[in-house]
Write an enzyme that holds these catalytic residues in place. Structure first.
Site, PDB file in Angstrom:
ATOM      1  N   LYS A 102      50.779  72.330  30.370  1.00 18.64           N
ATOM      2  CA  LYS A 102      51.431  73.198  30.857  1.00 18.64           C
ATOM      3  C   LYS A 102      52.923  73.384  30.283  1.00 18.64           C
ATOM      4  CE  LYS A 102      50.777  73.447  35.394  1.00 18.64           C
ATOM      5  NZ  LYS A 102      50.639  73.136  37.059  1.00 18.64           N
TER       6      LYS A 102
ATOM      7  N   ARG B 219      39.600  64.950  31.306  1.00 19.41           N
ATOM      8  CA  ARG B 219      40.354  66.088  31.259  1.00 19.41           C
ATOM      9  C   ARG B 219      39.521  67.202  30.421  1.00 19.41           C
ATOM     10  NH1 ARG B 219      46.111  66.645  29.774  1.00 19.41           N
ATOM     11  NH2 ARG B 219      45.714  68.629  29.495  1.00 19.41           N
TER      12      ARG B 219
ATOM     13  N   GLU C 256      49.987  72.106  40.947  1.00 16.83           N
ATOM     14  CA  GLU C 256      51.346  72.298  41.370  1.00 16.83           C
ATOM     15  C   GLU C 256      51.919  73.537  41.254  1.00 16.83           C
ATOM     16  OE1 GLU C 256      53.653  68.873  39.432  1.00 16.83           O
ATOM     17  OE2 GLU C 256      51.506  68.484  38.661  1.00 16.83           O
TER      18      GLU C 256
END
Length: 524
Positions: A272, A262, A34
């Site tokens: 983030k 992850r 993104e």
């Protein structure tokens, strides 16, 4: 794929697909960031995995920007992501795409779902939708707008696209199962209204697809075979598959979502949202601050792409989340640099040393290894004189036990040079040490003096005060005071864990050879 013992579970899945000819033995992955922030160390693992898997199987990888939220995205993030992927050593060739490339096709597919009775326009607010969804223990409740006719839903959806409604006034939802044990399947939102200018297409659209709708359809359009994502999307996989039930692939090959653990690293923030907060509050100087776990931050810190790829290879690919100790990352950069980085001497916090028995005006040349681990890197010349600098913390006026550096009446060797002995400590009027008066043993010169092999316990680095280069040294420590193992939880405010000494700046002295190097050169 010769070595069966080194295969991870994703490679085993791909092997099974190849054996069944599921995708005609194609392997086509994608990296879908993104563009709402800079990539971090966790994204580096995903990059290495997606590009690496495709390369192993002779396949290809797309770079695709999931640009479905114009209120948080901009071209700065797009350019930074492209730089980071290239720096890590990977190339998407001509396969760079955006979800916004597919907005027309996504819109048409959404209308297809409406016509099939599988999507409807809802007037509930976001709070009401959340309330109606229920909990893990209670089923959801159907919206009073759930049974609108196909014709009414198509008209309302077109009106949404035409800008006739305000943000949040209506949404398009999937019609699945409000009693599903998986909350993601309780009529999730597919489209929402956002009156905001998009960084690529301006004001063409005021409705935007949700990630859970745009992502699988984008994968299908690009004919991705294996859509590799992190473990938090495991519960979204049924929705991923549901979205594509009515997608027509020319060869009947719909992409397969595979989840992996992850990357969590001690002392590193990999949220983030939290990284953005650090930037916005000015706690760091920007996304590329060397204390940040962003790819651009660790690049400025001096890490090499080889060390990051090695790190990602060493931690492997797992199904269960875990915490990796940051010491492994630090080991990887040391291993990568040890044979190829020059080792110059810099005195970070200098204190002056005057050799009282060294001749005034005399200058000697000492030969120093550029890298003691790698003879092929050769040597350099260092000058030596009466006036030198050593590290302030290499001297202690009242030494503690087992302190083998310089102290009053004690001897140490200066690397590549002589043995010196501290005779007198000079202080200013406030009692601060400003200078050390020492004597040197002229027969103890490294490699040639009569006492060259005389043993002392301490060896110090130093620079010649007469030609030292003034440098600003930034000494970085971890951003978090503790190991960060709770940073993803909400049990405490992570801003309270910020280390006040994560950056200390010194006015330092470096040997003159440093002036011949360039910005971006690495040392060890």
């Amino acid at each position: 794929m010769d070595n069966e013992t080194t295969k991870n579970f994703i490679e085993t899945i791909i092997d099974e697909d190849n054996e069944k000819n599921t995708y005609g033995k194609r392997v086509h992955t994608r990296f879908p960031p993104e563009p709402n922030g800079y990539l971090h160390i966790g994204h580096a693992k995903s990059i290495c995995l997606n590009f690496g898997i495709a390369k192993k199987y002779g396949g290809i990888t797309n770079l695709r920007f999931d640009d479905t939220n114009p209120s948080k995205e901009n071209t700065e993030y797009v350019e930074s992501i492209k730089r980071d992927v290239k720096w890590l050593g990977f190339d998407w060739d001509d396969r760079m795409f955006y979800a916004s490339d597919y907005f027309d096709r996504l819109y048409e597919y959404a209308k297809k779902l409406i016509r099939l009775g599988k999507a409807y326009v809802d007037d509930l607010s976001s709070d009401e939708i959340r309330e109606y969804r229920g909990t893990f223990n209670t089923p959801g409740k159907e919206s009073p707008y759930r049974n609108r006719s196909v014709e009414e839903n198509l008209q309302l959806f077109e009106d949404m696209k035409a800008g006739k409604f305000a943000d949040g006034e209506k949404v398009l939802r999937a019609k699945i199962d409000m009693a599903s044990p998986n909350l993601n399947m309780r009529d999730p939102v597919l489209y929402r209204i956002v009156h905001a200018s998009h960084h690529r297409i301006g004001d063409k659209w005021c409705i935007y697809p949700m990630y859970d709708f745009a992502h699988p359809v984008s994968d299908a359009i690009e004919r991705i075979t294996h859509s590799i994502c992190t473990l938090e999307f495991e519960a979204h996989r049924p929705l991923y598959n549901w979205v594509l039930e009515d997608w027509d692939d020319p060869e009947g090959q719909k992409p397969r979502q595979i989840e992996f653990a992850r990357l969590n690293v001690t002392n590193m923030i990999t949220s983030k949202r939290k990284l953005r907060l650090l930037v916005e509050k000015g706690i760091v100087s920007g996304w590329d601050d060397p204390r940040m776990p962003t790819v651009s931050g660790i690049r400025r810190r001096g890490y090499t792409p080889e060390s990051i790829r090695d790190f990602c290879e060493r931690i492997g690919v797992a199904k269960a989340d875990s915490m990796v100790d940051i010491s492994l990352l630090e080991y990887c950069i040391r291993e990568d640099l040890k044979m190829k980085a020059p080792r110059l001497m810099t005195v970070i916090d200098p204190i002056k040393v005057v050799l009282t028995n060294y001749p005034d005006g005399k200058t000697e040349t000492m030969t120093a290894d550029n890298n003691q681990e790698n003879e092929a890197m050769g040597t350099r010349e260092m000058t030596f004189s009466k006036n030198l600098y050593i590290e302030r913390n290499d001297f202690m006026e009242e030494p503690v036990k087992k302190f083998f550096r310089l102290a009053p009446g004690k001897e140490v060797r200066l690397k590549y040079a002589y043995i010196i002995k501290c005779e007198e400590v000079i202080k200013d009027e406030d009692g601060n040490i400003v200078e050390l008066h020492c004597t040197y043993d002229p027969e103890s010169k490294s490699g040639s003096g009569a006492n060259a092999n005389r043993k002392v316990k301490g060896t110090l680095h130093w620079v010649n005060a007469e030609d030292a280069v003034d440098v600003e040294t930034r000494v970085y420590d971890y951003l978090l005071k503790d190991d960060g193992s709770e940073e993803e939880g909400e049990s405490k405010d992570f801003l309270d864990q910020i280390n006040p000494h994560s950056l200390d700046v010194y006015h330092s002295k470096a040997e003159k050879a440093l002036a011949t190097y360039h910005v971006g050169d690495k040392f060890q």
